[in-house]
Design an enzyme around this catalytic site. Structure first.
Site, PDB file in Angstrom:
ATOM      1  CB  SER A 232      -2.379  -2.893   1.322  1.00 37.95           C
ATOM      2  OG  SER A 232      -1.594  -3.841   2.001  1.00 37.95           O
TER       3      SER A 232
ATOM      4  CB  CYS B  93       3.501   3.649  25.764  1.00 38.51           C
ATOM      5  SG  CYS B  93       4.102   4.630  27.129  1.00 38.51           S
TER       6      CYS B  93
ATOM      7  CB  THR C 272      10.941  -9.696 -11.756  1.00 39.52           C
ATOM      8  OG1 THR C 272      11.974  -9.481 -12.703  1.00 39.52           O
ATOM      9  CG2 THR C 272      10.336 -11.077 -11.956  1.00 39.52           C
TER      10      THR C 272
ATOM     11  N   GLY D 198       0.816  -1.204   0.000  1.00 39.39           N
ATOM     12  CA  GLY D 198       0.000   0.000   0.000  1.00 39.39           C
ATOM     13  C   GLY D 198       0.855   1.262   0.000  1.00 39.39           C
ATOM     14  CB  THR D 199       3.929   2.166   1.859  1.00 45.28           C
ATOM     15  OG1 THR D 199       3.331   1.984   3.142  1.00 45.28           O
ATOM     16  CG2 THR D 199       4.892   3.330   1.907  1.00 45.28           C
TER      17      THR D 199
ATOM     18  CG  ASN E 109      -4.969   3.941   9.699  1.00 47.97           C
ATOM     19  OD1 ASN E 109      -5.294   5.022   9.221  1.00 47.97           O
ATOM     20  ND2 ASN E 109      -3.908   3.797  10.452  1.00 47.97           N
TER      21      ASN E 109
ATOM     22  CD  GLN F  45      -7.051  -0.315   7.444  1.00 45.41           C
ATOM     23  OE1 GLN F  45      -7.807  -1.280   7.570  1.00 45.41           O
ATOM     24  NE2 GLN F  45      -5.800  -0.324   7.889  1.00 45.41           N
TER      25      GLN F  45
END
Lengths: 386, 293
Positions: free
Chosen positions: A198, A324, A236, A71-72, A150, A178
């Site tokens: 993706s 975190c 490829t 996807g990126t 997302n 998504q």
């Protein structure tokens, strides 16, 4: 201990049917589709078949599908390729809640002389289309706005946006990573110019994605080299991945309606029970206008990573927008853009379901969640009497 | 997923000494909801001046909770003077180590302890106050605090300082200052992080100056504004007068004027020339709602 996987917006299980379809392409049918011999040449038919399967899910022409590695890559190719094809225009419009695969690319563009507009969202995560309309001008090369978020699952009115952007003569790209496989799309009736998807978000393997490029859309190739993908994406082909993506799209097309009704039922059951049983928690996002599989809930006074670890002990996998867990020290940019206070953003948990989840798993989580919240609140200095 | 030691997990899943002592001899409170972790430590002394009991309440991740739990264990039986000698490293070592990015949890433990001792020594009156100038405004970390974590843990890079006390981990605007503190303390040992930071080197041509201004905005100013949903655009340069426009949140921000002088002008003076003055573009100043969102 059995794993209960509620993190399907991060990645999904490869469907058994998909794996079965892919297997011959490793040790038996390993030829290069560009080869002249029959052994390699037969592979190109398989790729054509996969392309048709993807196109069928999106209701577009197979020639409008380019296979990529993820996807990126699709996002990078769409954004950078569009700008390279329109070198005189210097403005890009996006939103503050995009995935980093779009947002980081746009922010990098600013360092190369582009003006980037980041549209804000309201408390429910919805866009103001008037603001978008105001911003589109002759200098705008591209509008890139995600289909569905997302983190919260909020769905943007992408068809309306595409129509608006088209009426202004600008190119529109949407990161639909998504959305594909979760909600029905029909690109033949749409004004979307470019759409990223993706594989591993819809039960195909990691390492394969696709970019839809509407016929007639000018796009400068992102990967340059060989003539693969009609010269639009060199390299490829990832044959097993492409075959797998094709199969996954076929499965999604076949099952999308009934499966998502079931997934939605499970999501709603999980979400409603948690909101009812745990005091001081808030649903993030727009309750109505959402993907059927995503629930994002903030638990006040406690921190997301601690909740995730407690869930993990019971084999339950989820994710959090807390600082975190993000690897940075600040909580989710999506929740902050929505004006969710830091305090609630730190305690946000996302459950994202798939067709492989069961009602038993949901019931088990409903049973455990209130205990976890209670236990952590006992430790919290912000709860007076724990 | 973080790699926690068994000891961290043990103290996280079954924390010791949770709660608050009634009528404590010392109370220490650090952190806040906004920062993502907070700790309230209370202790009581016995007749011999040794810590009889210590309890905690913590908002934070697994390592923050484990650190608090283990700290209260460590304190029991110590005199105040002995307790005052505990460093964040001692706490982390007791847990068999913490992931580097989580070392700030051990620092929070030590800070809470210090605050509680201070509170005890001042007869329960003194609340902990920030000492020294604030370097990191995102997380409210002072120069003294940064110097201390550098010394106690022998840190050499900005990234380490962020891992240990969060400073520099928000908008990143203070990373240059942290680097200077590192250089002051560690001398040549300090690792250079911002190798590409522009430096004024002698007379500049007009074009060089404009490029340097743009580079400084890109690398030094925009990231700080971005962190708060704002943005900035270079409109024009007339001699030493730089004209910019604020966008996004900055455009509607009450503190825009402050940002202009204390961030934009200060950075441009630091990296380009002392003569620089900054003004806001007229159009952007007058039309706050016409800005990008």
């Amino acid at each position: 201990m059995k794993t209960i996987y509620f993190d399907n917006n991060a990645t999904t299980k490869v469907a058994e049917e998909v794996l079965k379809e892919m297997k011959p392409f490793f040790c038996d049918l390993y030829g290069n589709p560009s080869s002249m011999h029959t052994f390699g040449g037969q592979i190109s038919r398989k790729i054509r078949n996969a392309r048709e399967q993807v196109a069928n899910l999106l209701s577009c022409d197979p020639a409008e599908i380019i296979f990529t590695s993820c996807g990126t890559e699709s996002d990078n190719a769409a954004i950078k390729g569009t700008l390279a094809a329109a070198p005189k225009k210097r403005k890009v419009i996006t939103t503050r809640v995009e995935h980093p695969a779009v947002l980081s690319v746009c922010r990098d563009l600013e360092n190369h002389g582009y003006t980037v507009i980041e549209l804000g969202v309201d408390k429910k995560g919805n866009l103001d289309l008037d603001q978008l309309e105001e911003q589109i001008d002759d200098d705008t090369a591209l509008v890139t706005i995600m289909y569905a978020n997302n983190e919260t699952g909020v769905i943007f009115p992408v068809e309306k946006i595409a129509e608006l952007v088209k009426s202004k003569g600008t190119i529109f790209h949407t990161d639909a990573v998504q959305a594909v496989g979760k909600i029905p799309l029909n690109l033949s009736k749409s004004n979307i110019d470019l759409l990223s998807l993706s594989g591993h978000k819809l039960h195909a393997p990691k390492g394969v994605g696709a970019l839809y490029v509407r016929k007639g859309t000018r796009l400068h190739p992102f990967m340059v080299g060989g003539h693969q993908e009609a010269g639009k994406r060199a390299g490829t082909e990832n044959v097993p991945g492409i075959v797998g993506l094709g199969k996954a799209c076929q499965l999604a097309a076949k099952n999308i309606k009934e499966e998502n009704e079931r997934v939605k039922y499970l999501r709603d059951k999980l979400e409603n029970a948690i909101l009812r049983k745990c005091p001081d928690c808030i649903l993030n996002g727009d309750k109505k206008n959402r993907l059927p599989n995503t629930a994002n809930i903030s638990f006040k006074y406690i921190e997301g990573e601690a909740i995730l670890l407690m869930l993990d002990k019971y084999g339950i996998c989820a994710s959090s927008g807390s600082a975190c867990t993000s690897g940075s020290l600040e909580p989710s940019h999506v929740l902050r853009a929505m004006g969710v206070p830091f305090t609630a953003a730190h305690g946000s948990i996302r459950f994202s379901l798939s067709r492989y989840n069961t009602e038993k798993e949901v019931d088990y989580t409903i049973e455990k969640m209130p205990q976890i919240v209670k236990k952590l609140r006992k430790l919290s200095p912000f709860v007076e009497k724990g | 997923m973080w790699e926690y030691t068994d000891k961290v997990k043990e103290h996280f899943f079954n924390p010791h000494n949770v709660g608050e002592i009634e009528h404590p001899d010392g109370v220490g409170e650090v952190g806040s909801l906004a920062c993502g972790d907070a700790l309230r430590l209370t202790f009581k002394l016995d007749e011999n001046g040794k810590i009889k009991d210590a309890k905690f309440k913590t908002f934070g991740c697994a390592s923050a909770i484990a650190t608090s739990s283990v700290l209260t264990d460590m304190l029991k039986g110590l005199t105040i003077d002995e307790a005052a000698k505990i460093t964040n490293k001692d706490i982390a070592d007791y847990l068999g180590g913490l992931p580097e990015q989580k070392m700030h949890c051990s620092v929070m433990g030590r800070e809470a302890l210090e605050a509680a001792i201070e509170n005890y020594r001042s007869g329960g009156r003194k609340k902990r106050e920030l000492e020294g100038t604030v370097v990191c405004t995102c997380f409210g970390v002072t120069e003294n605090e940064i110097e201390r974590v550098i010394r106690e843990n022998n840190l050499t890079t900005v990234e380490q300082v962020t891992n240990y006390c969060k400073a520099g981990g928000g908008c990143g605007g203070c990373q240059g200052e942290i680097e200077k503190i590192l250089e002051k303390i560690q001398g040549d040992k300090a690792g250079k992080v911002l190798e590409t930071a522009p430096r004024w080197a002698g007379r500049l041509t007009n074009i060089q100056k404009i490029q340097l201004i743009q580079q400084t905005i890109n690398e030094q100013i925009r990231p700080a504004l971005r962190a708060h949903g704002g943005n900035i655009e270079l409109i024009d340069v007339e001699g030493d007068k730089v004209i910019v426009a604020f966008r996004g949140m900055c455009a509607q921000c009450m503190l825009a004027e402050f940002t202009m002088k204390d961030v934009v002008e200060a950075k441009l003076r630091e990296f380009v020339s002392d003569e620089i003055s900054v003004e806001e573009d007229e159009d952007s100043a007058q039309q706050p709602h016409n800005h990008r969102a």
